[in-house]
Motif scaffolding. Structure first.
Motif, PDB file in Angstrom:
ATOM      1  N   ALA A 240     -63.660  22.101  19.584  1.00 46.13           N
ATOM      2  CA  ALA A 240     -63.586  21.562  18.230  1.00 46.13           C
ATOM      3  C   ALA A 240     -64.699  20.556  17.977  1.00 46.13           C
ATOM      4  O   ALA A 240     -65.376  20.597  16.944  1.00 46.13           O
ATOM      5  CB  ALA A 240     -62.226  20.920  18.007  1.00 46.13           C
ATOM      6  N   LEU A 241     -64.909  19.658  18.921  1.00 49.25           N
ATOM      7  CA  LEU A 241     -65.944  18.634  18.757  1.00 49.25           C
ATOM      8  C   LEU A 241     -67.334  19.273  18.717  1.00 49.25           C
ATOM      9  O   LEU A 241     -68.190  18.876  17.908  1.00 49.25           O
ATOM     10  CB  LEU A 241     -65.861  17.613  19.885  1.00 49.25           C
ATOM     11  CG  LEU A 241     -64.575  16.763  19.945  1.00 49.25           C
ATOM     12  CD1 LEU A 241     -64.610  15.836  21.148  1.00 49.25           C
ATOM     13  CD2 LEU A 241     -64.382  15.962  18.656  1.00 49.25           C
ATOM     14  N   GLU A 242     -67.545  20.259  19.551  1.00 52.67           N
ATOM     15  CA  GLU A 242     -68.841  20.943  19.575  1.00 52.67           C
ATOM     16  C   GLU A 242     -69.111  21.666  18.258  1.00 52.67           C
ATOM     17  O   GLU A 242     -70.262  21.801  17.830  1.00 52.67           O
ATOM     18  CB  GLU A 242     -68.883  21.930  20.738  1.00 52.67           C
ATOM     19  CG  GLU A 242     -70.243  22.576  20.946  1.00 52.67           C
ATOM     20  CD  GLU A 242     -70.298  23.467  22.175  1.00 52.67           C
ATOM     21  OE1 GLU A 242     -71.206  24.301  22.251  1.00 52.67           O
ATOM     22  OE2 GLU A 242     -69.420  23.312  23.056  1.00 52.67           O
ATOM     23  N   SER A 243     -68.046  22.112  17.587  1.00 53.50           N
ATOM     24  CA  SER A 243     -68.199  22.840  16.328  1.00 53.50           C
ATOM     25  C   SER A 243     -68.262  21.915  15.110  1.00 53.50           C
ATOM     26  O   SER A 243     -68.408  22.396  13.985  1.00 53.50           O
ATOM     27  CB  SER A 243     -67.034  23.822  16.148  1.00 53.50           C
ATOM     28  OG  SER A 243     -67.029  24.790  17.177  1.00 53.50           O
ATOM     29  N   GLY A 244     -68.121  20.606  15.338  1.00 58.93           N
ATOM     30  CA  GLY A 244     -68.301  19.672  14.225  1.00 58.93           C
ATOM     31  C   GLY A 244     -67.123  18.810  13.886  1.00 58.93           C
ATOM     32  O   GLY A 244     -67.178  18.048  12.908  1.00 58.93           O
ATOM     33  N   ALA A 245     -66.023  18.886  14.645  1.00 54.31           N
ATOM     34  CA  ALA A 245     -64.862  18.044  14.350  1.00 54.31           C
ATOM     35  C   ALA A 245     -65.159  16.591  14.694  1.00 54.31           C
ATOM     36  O   ALA A 245     -65.905  16.282  15.623  1.00 54.31           O
ATOM     37  CB  ALA A 245     -63.645  18.526  15.135  1.00 54.31           C
ATOM     38  N   ILE A 246     -64.556  15.692  13.926  1.00 61.42           N
ATOM     39  CA  ILE A 246     -64.660  14.260  14.200  1.00 61.42           C
ATOM     40  C   ILE A 246     -63.711  13.874  15.324  1.00 61.42           C
ATOM     41  O   ILE A 246     -64.048  13.096  16.209  1.00 61.42           O
ATOM     42  CB  ILE A 246     -64.332  13.458  12.922  1.00 61.42           C
ATOM     43  CG1 ILE A 246     -65.438  13.660  11.883  1.00 61.42           C
ATOM     44  CG2 ILE A 246     -64.118  11.983  13.223  1.00 61.42           C
ATOM     45  CD1 ILE A 246     -65.089  13.112  10.528  1.00 61.42           C
ATOM     46  N   ALA A 247     -62.511  14.436  15.276  1.00 62.13           N
ATOM     47  CA  ALA A 247     -61.502  14.142  16.300  1.00 62.13           C
ATOM     48  C   ALA A 247     -60.452  15.226  16.265  1.00 62.13           C
ATOM     49  O   ALA A 247     -60.248  15.899  15.249  1.00 62.13           O
ATOM     50  CB  ALA A 247     -60.861  12.784  16.052  1.00 62.13           C
ATOM     51  N   THR A 248     -59.758  15.395  17.388  1.00 64.30           N
ATOM     52  CA  THR A 248     -58.618  16.302  17.473  1.00 64.30           C
ATOM     53  C   THR A 248     -57.417  15.503  17.950  1.00 64.30           C
ATOM     54  O   THR A 248     -57.513  14.774  18.934  1.00 64.30           O
ATOM     55  CB  THR A 248     -58.887  17.453  18.457  1.00 64.30           C
ATOM     56  OG1 THR A 248     -60.040  18.173  18.032  1.00 64.30           O
ATOM     57  CG2 THR A 248     -57.715  18.416  18.505  1.00 64.30           C
ATOM     58  N   ILE A 249     -56.297  15.632  17.250  1.00 62.80           N
ATOM     59  CA  ILE A 249     -55.092  14.893  17.608  1.00 62.80           C
ATOM     60  C   ILE A 249     -53.898  15.835  17.636  1.00 62.80           C
ATOM     61  O   ILE A 249     -53.921  16.912  17.027  1.00 62.80           O
ATOM     62  CB  ILE A 249     -54.804  13.737  16.626  1.00 62.80           C
ATOM     63  CG1 ILE A 249     -54.615  14.277  15.196  1.00 62.80           C
ATOM     64  CG2 ILE A 249     -55.919  12.696  16.667  1.00 62.80           C
ATOM     65  CD1 ILE A 249     -54.178  13.224  14.184  1.00 62.80           C
ATOM     66  N   VAL A 250     -52.855  15.421  18.326  1.00 60.34           N
ATOM     67  CA  VAL A 250     -51.586  16.137  18.295  1.00 60.34           C
ATOM     68  C   VAL A 250     -50.822  15.682  17.058  1.00 60.34           C
ATOM     69  O   VAL A 250     -50.739  14.485  16.765  1.00 60.34           O
ATOM     70  CB  VAL A 250     -50.758  15.865  19.560  1.00 60.34           C
ATOM     71  CG1 VAL A 250     -49.433  16.609  19.513  1.00 60.34           C
ATOM     72  CG2 VAL A 250     -51.548  16.261  20.800  1.00 60.34           C
ATOM     73  N   SER A 251     -50.275  16.634  16.311  1.00 63.40           N
ATOM     74  CA  SER A 251     -49.495  16.305  15.119  1.00 63.40           C
ATOM     75  C   SER A 251     -48.046  16.058  15.503  1.00 63.40           C
ATOM     76  O   SER A 251     -47.412  16.896  16.154  1.00 63.40           O
ATOM     77  CB  SER A 251     -49.562  17.453  14.108  1.00 63.40           C
ATOM     78  OG  SER A 251     -48.795  17.147  12.947  1.00 63.40           O
ATOM     79  N   GLY A 252     -47.512  14.903  15.096  1.00 66.48           N
ATOM     80  CA  GLY A 252     -46.128  14.594  15.413  1.00 66.48           C
ATOM     81  C   GLY A 252     -45.873  14.678  16.903  1.00 66.48           C
ATOM     82  O   GLY A 252     -46.578  14.077  17.708  1.00 66.48           O
ATOM     83  N   LYS A 253     -44.859  15.464  17.278  1.00 65.28           N
ATOM     84  CA  LYS A 253     -44.538  15.675  18.689  1.00 65.28           C
ATOM     85  C   LYS A 253     -45.133  16.969  19.229  1.00 65.28           C
ATOM     86  O   LYS A 253     -44.792  17.410  20.316  1.00 65.28           O
ATOM     87  CB  LYS A 253     -43.017  15.672  18.876  1.00 65.28           C
ATOM     88  CG  LYS A 253     -42.370  14.325  18.555  1.00 65.28           C
ATOM     89  CD  LYS A 253     -40.871  14.353  18.780  1.00 65.28           C
ATOM     90  CE  LYS A 253     -40.257  12.990  18.498  1.00 65.28           C
ATOM     91  NZ  LYS A 253     -38.786  12.971  18.717  1.00 65.28           N
ATOM     92  N   GLY A 254     -46.052  17.578  18.432  1.00 63.96           N
ATOM     93  CA  GLY A 254     -46.739  18.778  18.882  1.00 63.96           C
ATOM     94  C   GLY A 254     -45.866  20.025  18.798  1.00 63.96           C
ATOM     95  O   GLY A 254     -44.721  19.984  18.371  1.00 63.96           O
ATOM     96  N   PRO A 255     -46.454  21.152  19.234  1.00 61.81           N
ATOM     97  CA  PRO A 255     -47.768  21.285  19.863  1.00 61.81           C
ATOM     98  C   PRO A 255     -48.928  21.519  18.899  1.00 61.81           C
ATOM     99  O   PRO A 255     -50.042  21.798  19.329  1.00 61.81           O
ATOM    100  CB  PRO A 255     -47.584  22.523  20.747  1.00 61.81           C
ATOM    101  CG  PRO A 255     -46.663  23.393  19.949  1.00 61.81           C
ATOM    102  CD  PRO A 255     -45.701  22.430  19.275  1.00 61.81           C
ATOM    103  N   ALA A 256     -48.677  21.430  17.569  1.00 68.22           N
ATOM    104  CA  ALA A 256     -49.766  21.637  16.615  1.00 68.22           C
ATOM    105  C   ALA A 256     -50.865  20.604  16.839  1.00 68.22           C
ATOM    106  O   ALA A 256     -50.591  19.424  17.080  1.00 68.22           O
ATOM    107  CB  ALA A 256     -49.241  21.556  15.190  1.00 68.22           C
ATOM    108  N   LEU A 257     -52.102  21.051  16.728  1.00 69.36           N
ATOM    109  CA  LEU A 257     -53.258  20.176  16.820  1.00 69.36           C
ATOM    110  C   LEU A 257     -53.933  20.100  15.457  1.00 69.36           C
ATOM    111  O   LEU A 257     -54.026  21.108  14.734  1.00 69.36           O
ATOM    112  CB  LEU A 257     -54.261  20.701  17.848  1.00 69.36           C
ATOM    113  CG  LEU A 257     -53.748  20.911  19.278  1.00 69.36           C
ATOM    114  CD1 LEU A 257     -54.868  21.455  20.154  1.00 69.36           C
ATOM    115  CD2 LEU A 257     -53.203  19.610  19.850  1.00 69.36           C
ATOM    116  N   LEU A 258     -54.403  18.925  15.115  1.00 71.09           N
ATOM    117  CA  LEU A 258     -55.154  18.727  13.881  1.00 71.09           C
ATOM    118  C   LEU A 258     -56.586  18.374  14.239  1.00 71.09           C
ATOM    119  O   LEU A 258     -56.823  17.446  15.019  1.00 71.09           O
ATOM    120  CB  LEU A 258     -54.566  17.586  13.045  1.00 71.09           C
ATOM    121  CG  LEU A 258     -53.078  17.636  12.688  1.00 71.09           C
ATOM    122  CD1 LEU A 258     -52.725  16.479  11.760  1.00 71.09           C
ATOM    123  CD2 LEU A 258     -52.696  18.960  12.052  1.00 71.09           C
TER     124      LEU A 258
END
Length: 302
Positions: A240-258
């Motif tokens: 994600a970071l290599e493709s241009g994301a600023i940050a990646t986080i877990v949403s709530g209790k997961g496992p979705a990633l934002l």
């Protein structure tokens, strides 16, 4: 006979470093439609994948929420039809159940033509153990900020700049976010770090300052607990970071990633899915915005 339809947005709680403090409403929605009937029966209709995860009995979370309203006013319709639909992935850390319960509270209130005020709705929702930031973001949209203890509950909503977010939901059948605990004690330095990061993150989101946002998504209190339970997270985050994301986080209790990004959302989504696939994990993706509507209500008299 009345028909009431209520929709509520998805919410990402524990947003970034804002453990139990910050929530964000996203442009995926769940809906609850309640229709009064006079034959004393209750019929529940579940659309899509909800058939696999929700009961069609009094154990249904929407029914439990509606009953709280009926009990409060000591009146209820003779019977009702309940139709539930959701774009929000279930049990993924995106507030699907919270949205459905919140929608049911408001639908039941309107169905019996009661007079719940905003604070009453919040009280009932908190009594159902819906996370406070989900309640406030669901009701009002945008960014919610909450603070609570045994005697006080304070909240504020803040509009932020237009923002697109990549949501990636990996298929992890054995993942159980509710069972992931937190340490009972954290160091003062860790707590102070998170406080500073949360304040900076909120200001960055308000101003649309992506450089500041890049520096204010760090967390020492809760994200590491979930990240360690998501296979291939490090590879997915790197992609994600290599493709241009600023940050990646877990949403709530997961496992979705934002994945938070200013541009290149499609490329980021593809790279994250590919990174999961390299570890034989399937994943769904959504590119969403920040929901500014909050809850919506429509009433039809038949």
């Amino acid at each position: 006979m009345l028909k009431v339809k209520v929709t509520v947005p998805a919410t990402s709680t524990n947003f970034g470093p804002g453990l139990r403090v910050v929530g964000l409403a996203l442009t995926l929605r769940a809906s609850v439609e309640m229709t009064a009937r006079d034959d004393g029966l209750m019929q529940i209709y579940l659309n899509g994948d909800l058939n696999d995860v929700m009961p069609t009995s009094f154990d249904n979370p929407a029914v439990r929420a509606a009953i709280k309203v009926f009990q409060r006013f000591e009146r209820a319709p003779s019977g009702f039809d309940l139709e539930i639909d959701s774009e929000i992935p279930w049990d993924a850390g995106l507030g699907a159940e919270a949205a459905i319960q919140l929608a049911a509270i408001v639908a039941a209130n309107n169905l019996i033509q009661a007079d719940l005020k905003r604070e009453d709705i919040i009280e009932i929702a908190r009594g159902l153990n819906i996370p406070p930031t989900s309640i406030i973001a669901g009701l009002f949209g945008a960014l919610s900020i909450c603070s609570e203890n045994e005697t006080q509950f304070v909240y504020h909503t803040l509009d932020i700049v237009p923002l697109k977010i990549v949501v990636v939901v990996p298929f992890l059948p054995d993942y159980q976010g509710d069972q992931i605990g937190f340490p009972k004690l954290v160091s003062l330095d860790e707590a102070i770090y998170n406080m500073g990061q949360t304040a900076l993150m909120i200001e960055a989101l308000r101003l649309g300052n992506f450089d500041l946002l890049r520096q204010s998504m760090g967390d020492l209190l809760h994200q590491p607990n979930y990240i360690g339970r998501i296979p291939a997270y490090e590879a997915v985050n790197a992609a994600a970071l290599e493709s241009g994301a600023i940050a990646t986080i877990v949403s709530g209790k997961g496992p979705a990633l934002l994945a938070i990004a200013e541009n290149f959302h499609e490329s980021i989504a593809e790279s994250m899915v590919e990174a999961f696939a390299e570890h034989e994990i399937a994943a769904d993706t959504f590119i969403v915005g920040v929901d500014r509507q909050g809850i919506t209500v429509s009433i039809v008299e038949q």
